[in-house]
Scaffold this motif. Sequence first.
Motif, mmCIF file in Angstrom:
data_model
loop_
_atom_site.group_PDB
_atom_site.id
_atom_site.type_symbol
_atom_site.label_atom_id
_atom_site.label_comp_id
_atom_site.label_asym_id
_atom_site.label_seq_id
_atom_site.Cartn_x
_atom_site.Cartn_y
_atom_site.Cartn_z
ATOM 1 N N LEU A 1 35.949 39.497 34.781
ATOM 2 C CA LEU A 1 35.231 39.698 36.659
ATOM 3 C C LEU A 1 36.310 40.041 38.029
ATOM 4 C CD1 LEU A 1 32.887 40.599 38.336
ATOM 5 C CD2 LEU A 1 32.573 37.956 38.963
ATOM 6 N N LEU A 2 36.557 39.060 37.791
ATOM 7 C CA LEU A 2 38.027 38.744 39.136
ATOM 8 C C LEU A 2 39.229 39.032 38.838
ATOM 9 C CD1 LEU A 2 36.694 34.929 39.575
ATOM 10 C CD2 LEU A 2 36.261 37.154 41.063
ATOM 11 N N GLY A 3 39.293 39.134 37.181
ATOM 12 C CA GLY A 3 41.022 40.046 36.928
ATOM 13 C C GLY A 3 41.664 38.724 36.468
ATOM 14 N N ARG A 4 41.175 37.607 36.445
ATOM 15 C CA ARG A 4 42.146 36.407 36.260
ATOM 16 C C ARG A 4 41.705 35.078 36.604
ATOM 17 N NH1 ARG A 4 44.710 33.953 41.297
ATOM 18 N NH2 ARG A 4 45.045 35.473 42.837
ATOM 19 N N PHE A 5 41.693 33.991 36.165
ATOM 20 C CA PHE A 5 41.337 32.785 37.085
ATOM 21 C C PHE A 5 42.442 32.029 37.851
ATOM 22 C CE2 PHE A 5 40.239 32.199 32.328
ATOM 23 C CZ PHE A 5 39.240 32.242 32.560
ATOM 24 N N ALA A 6 41.950 31.441 38.571
ATOM 25 C CA ALA A 6 42.875 31.137 40.135
ATOM 26 C C ALA A 6 44.318 30.386 39.540
ATOM 27 C CB ALA A 6 42.358 29.857 40.284
ATOM 28 N N ARG A 7 44.570 30.368 40.397
ATOM 29 C CA ARG A 7 46.262 29.734 39.915
ATOM 30 C C ARG A 7 45.601 28.633 40.963
ATOM 31 N NH1 ARG A 7 47.905 34.814 41.912
ATOM 32 N NH2 ARG A 7 48.629 36.152 40.264
ATOM 33 N N PRO A 8 46.243 26.731 39.894
ATOM 34 C CA PRO A 8 46.429 25.623 40.645
ATOM 35 C C PRO A 8 46.712 26.145 42.349
ATOM 36 C CG PRO A 8 47.684 25.585 38.982
ATOM 37 C CD PRO A 8 46.925 27.259 39.084
ATOM 38 N N GLU A 9 48.145 27.127 42.739
ATOM 39 C CA GLU A 9 48.815 26.512 43.705
ATOM 40 C C GLU A 9 47.517 27.212 44.794
ATOM 41 O OE1 GLU A 9 49.986 28.441 41.174
ATOM 42 O OE2 GLU A 9 50.944 26.738 40.833
ATOM 43 N N GLU A 10 47.127 28.229 44.454
ATOM 44 C CA GLU A 10 45.559 28.277 45.333
ATOM 45 C C GLU A 10 44.408 27.624 46.111
ATOM 46 O OE1 GLU A 10 45.944 33.213 44.311
ATOM 47 O OE2 GLU A 10 44.730 31.778 42.762
ATOM 48 N N VAL A 11 44.473 26.792 44.539
ATOM 49 C CA VAL A 11 43.373 25.775 45.848
ATOM 50 C C VAL A 11 44.235 24.540 45.989
ATOM 51 C CG1 VAL A 11 42.203 23.766 44.389
ATOM 52 C CG2 VAL A 11 42.020 25.649 43.184
ATOM 53 N N ALA A 12 45.599 24.285 45.748
ATOM 54 C CA ALA A 12 46.239 23.529 46.723
ATOM 55 C C ALA A 12 46.442 23.974 48.472
ATOM 56 C CB ALA A 12 47.900 23.676 46.092
#
Length: 266
Positions: free
Chosen positions: A217-228
């Motif tokens: 749906l989103l095109g990818r999973f989140a990257r850890p940096e985006e949560v950081a």
Amino acid sequence: MTSSALPLAITGVASGIGAATAALLSAQGYRLIGIDRTVPTDFPGEFVQADLSTPAGVQQAADRVIELAPKGLRGLANIAGVPGTAPAKTVLAVNVFAVRGLTRALAPHFAEQSAVVNLASSVAFLWRAEASKCAQLTLATDQEAALSAALEDAGILENSYLFSKQCVRLLTEQLSAELLPKRIRVNSVSPGPVETPILEDFKKDHGRDKVDSAAELLGRFARPEEVAGVISYLLSEQSGWVNGTDIRVDGGLMAYRGSAVLTATQ
Ligand SMILES: NC(=O)c1ccc[n+]([C@@H]2O[C@H](COP(=O)([O-])OP(=O)(O)OC[C@H]3O[C@@H](n4cnc5c(N)ncnc54)[C@H](O)[C@@H]3O)[C@@H](O)[C@H]2O)c1
């Protein structure tokens, strides 16, 4: 000494979101004291090896952090966590009791204006419906007795990870209230699926198709940096009036699924 010169404690630094957050905070000039059961290959600060799955391990970690920060701390990021593929007792001990125990043990050493950030999860968004069940853990004075009682609940055994993160949402509000008089803020972050080693366990626990469909749906999973980046914001002065709340970081996944359900029922 200004609080910005004081170190910040951060758990779960050997992998995933914790490692990415440590790298970001270090680049932003924070002094860090990292905690994990695994020794990280390269940690930008001082490191404390500790197993947070027991009260003794949590106390040992807190004692060492306090030794390393004689003038106090500017905050804490409770990032360490285990998936539902681990035994339910470990899931609840690490994801709930270690968050509560470490925060309370370090709280007397926090400078004013310090901030605490806990890692919840987007799957816990309906947590208020379970608040009274969660309170039996988050308000427990006897950890072992509370864990034994929880492990007799088939619903908790079946979904220990989900329940642990619902507890984190409640605990975040409770700790925020507890620490309000000290002017210490406590918030949580609720990621959707993030590309880290824990994701494979989530696929086993929640169902591979369900987790993979999020990436479709989103095109990818989140990257850890985006949560950081969001954790860093909640620890910073820019979020000085944000307290006792949660920021969801899921690329819009829950909003999409929620509105799809609503549309289907109209
Ligand atoms: N990755 C995701 O999709 C996702 C989604 C929502 C929430 N989260 C939450 O984010 C947090 C970080 O997860 P991640 O994706 O970086 O996972 P990860 O497995 O990459 O990292 C977890 C870290 O916690 C440490 N840890 C686990 N048990 C410990 C213990 N007993 N004592 C000390 N350290 C311990 C591990 O050694 C590891 O370094 C967790 O709380 C997780 O539940 C992750």
